[in-house]
Design a protein around this motif. Structure first.
Motif, PDB file in Angstrom:
ATOM      1  N   VAL A 169      -5.741 -28.179  36.957  1.00 41.52           N
ATOM      2  CA  VAL A 169      -5.744 -26.798  37.566  1.00 41.52           C
ATOM      3  C   VAL A 169      -5.118 -26.962  39.000  1.00 41.52           C
ATOM      4  O   VAL A 169      -5.806 -27.535  39.940  1.00 41.52           O
ATOM      5  N   ILE A 170      -4.005 -26.346  39.131  1.00 40.16           N
ATOM      6  CA  ILE A 170      -3.373 -26.526  40.485  1.00 40.16           C
ATOM      7  C   ILE A 170      -3.368 -25.153  41.209  1.00 40.16           C
ATOM      8  O   ILE A 170      -3.373 -23.931  40.732  1.00 40.16           O
ATOM      9  N   CYS A 171      -3.834 -25.061  42.483  1.00 39.47           N
ATOM     10  CA  CYS A 171      -4.554 -24.025  43.105  1.00 39.47           C
ATOM     11  C   CYS A 171      -4.365 -24.192  44.700  1.00 39.47           C
ATOM     12  O   CYS A 171      -4.300 -25.558  45.266  1.00 39.47           O
ATOM     13  N   GLY A 172      -4.525 -23.272  45.420  1.00 39.97           N
ATOM     14  CA  GLY A 172      -4.485 -23.261  46.725  1.00 39.97           C
ATOM     15  C   GLY A 172      -5.678 -23.734  47.266  1.00 39.97           C
ATOM     16  O   GLY A 172      -5.699 -24.640  48.339  1.00 39.97           O
ATOM     17  N   HIS A 173      -6.899 -23.530  46.727  1.00 36.88           N
ATOM     18  CA  HIS A 173      -8.141 -23.865  47.149  1.00 36.88           C
ATOM     19  C   HIS A 173      -9.093 -23.962  45.822  1.00 36.88           C
ATOM     20  O   HIS A 173      -8.778 -23.203  44.961  1.00 36.88           O
ATOM     21  N   MET A 174     -10.045 -25.035  45.786  1.00 40.81           N
ATOM     22  CA  MET A 174     -10.575 -25.098  44.473  1.00 40.81           C
ATOM     23  C   MET A 174     -11.662 -23.810  44.289  1.00 40.81           C
ATOM     24  O   MET A 174     -12.304 -23.302  45.278  1.00 40.81           O
ATOM     25  N   PRO A 175     -11.572 -23.272  43.104  1.00 41.99           N
ATOM     26  CA  PRO A 175     -12.551 -22.045  43.249  1.00 41.99           C
ATOM     27  C   PRO A 175     -14.025 -22.450  43.382  1.00 41.99           C
ATOM     28  O   PRO A 175     -14.405 -23.320  42.766  1.00 41.99           O
ATOM     29  N   LYS A 176     -14.829 -21.387  44.002  1.00 46.56           N
ATOM     30  CA  LYS A 176     -16.044 -21.968  44.109  1.00 46.56           C
ATOM     31  C   LYS A 176     -16.999 -22.121  42.837  1.00 46.56           C
ATOM     32  O   LYS A 176     -18.139 -22.904  43.092  1.00 46.56           O
TER      33      LYS A 176
END
Length: 208
Positions: A169-176
């Motif tokens: 999963v490529i993301c700006g920040h890891m989902p909480k």
């Protein structure tokens, strides 16, 4: 409208994995003219990663063309075009015999898309990995195209029902919710790549 065509020396559509050319056509005064034509290097790519890079290089040279025509675009090559937003037409024919029909089809498709809100389909955004069952997905790109979606709405249905071994999963920040929910769902995760504004978090089922 600009249409990219995978073709041979005789202006016959050909496979993306055969030696040949890729030409960008545009209609001008009722005639189709070639804006750009270059030799395809996809046929020389060996392995999924190399194919993905080669197709990515092709896409960069196509400019704002978002329609590609060929006699065959299988597997990861097709997935890479689709992930970049291309409409794909598979036709075995003389190029100039089909461009008008493809234009007509695309105009009808565009009109229909404008009438009906686009439905989210996660499979359009999944990129195959090196090994069978491995995929990656950029949720930032999806949320840009579908502002009403959250990371939960994007990923949870696929995590519950999708068939995969690992999902990057490529993301700006890891989902909480990765911290609070993934374990209860039977998954584990780890950060495998991290830069200033981007993370890649690998999700896999907990091994028993």
């Amino acid at each position: 409208m600009k249409i990219a065509v995978v073709e041979n020396d005789n202006q016959q559509t050909s496979s993306i994995f055969e030696p040949g050319f890729i030409a960008v056509y545009e209609e001008d005064g009722g005639e189709w003219k070639v804006l750009n034509r270059f030799e395809s290097q996809v046929c020389n790519a060996r392995g999924m990663a190399a194919v993905r890079v080669a197709v990515g290089d092709v896409i960069k040279q196509l400019g704002d063309a978002k329609v590609v025509v060929a006699s065959e675009i299988p597997g990861i090559a097709s997935g890479t075009f689709q992930a970049a937003g291309f409409d794909i037409f598979l036709v075995d024919s003389k190029v100039l015999d089909v461009l008008d029909l493809i234009k007509k089809d695309m105009l009808e498709t565009i009109e229909k898309r404008q009438e009906e809100p686009r439905k989210f389909d996660i499979t359009e955004f999944l990129e195959p990995g090196e090994n069978k069952g491995d995929f990656s997905i950029n949720i930032e790109d999806i949320m840009f195209k579908f502002p009403g979606l959250t990371s939960k709405k994007i990923l949870i249905p696929y995590l519950k029902n999708g068939e995969f071994n690992r999902l990057d999963v490529i993301c700006g920040h890891m989902p909480k919710w990765f911290v609070t929910d993934l374990g209860a769902m039977g998954f584990e995760y780890e950060t495998v790549n991290e830069s200033r504004n981007r993370k890649t978090v690998r999700v896999a089922r907990v091994r028993t």
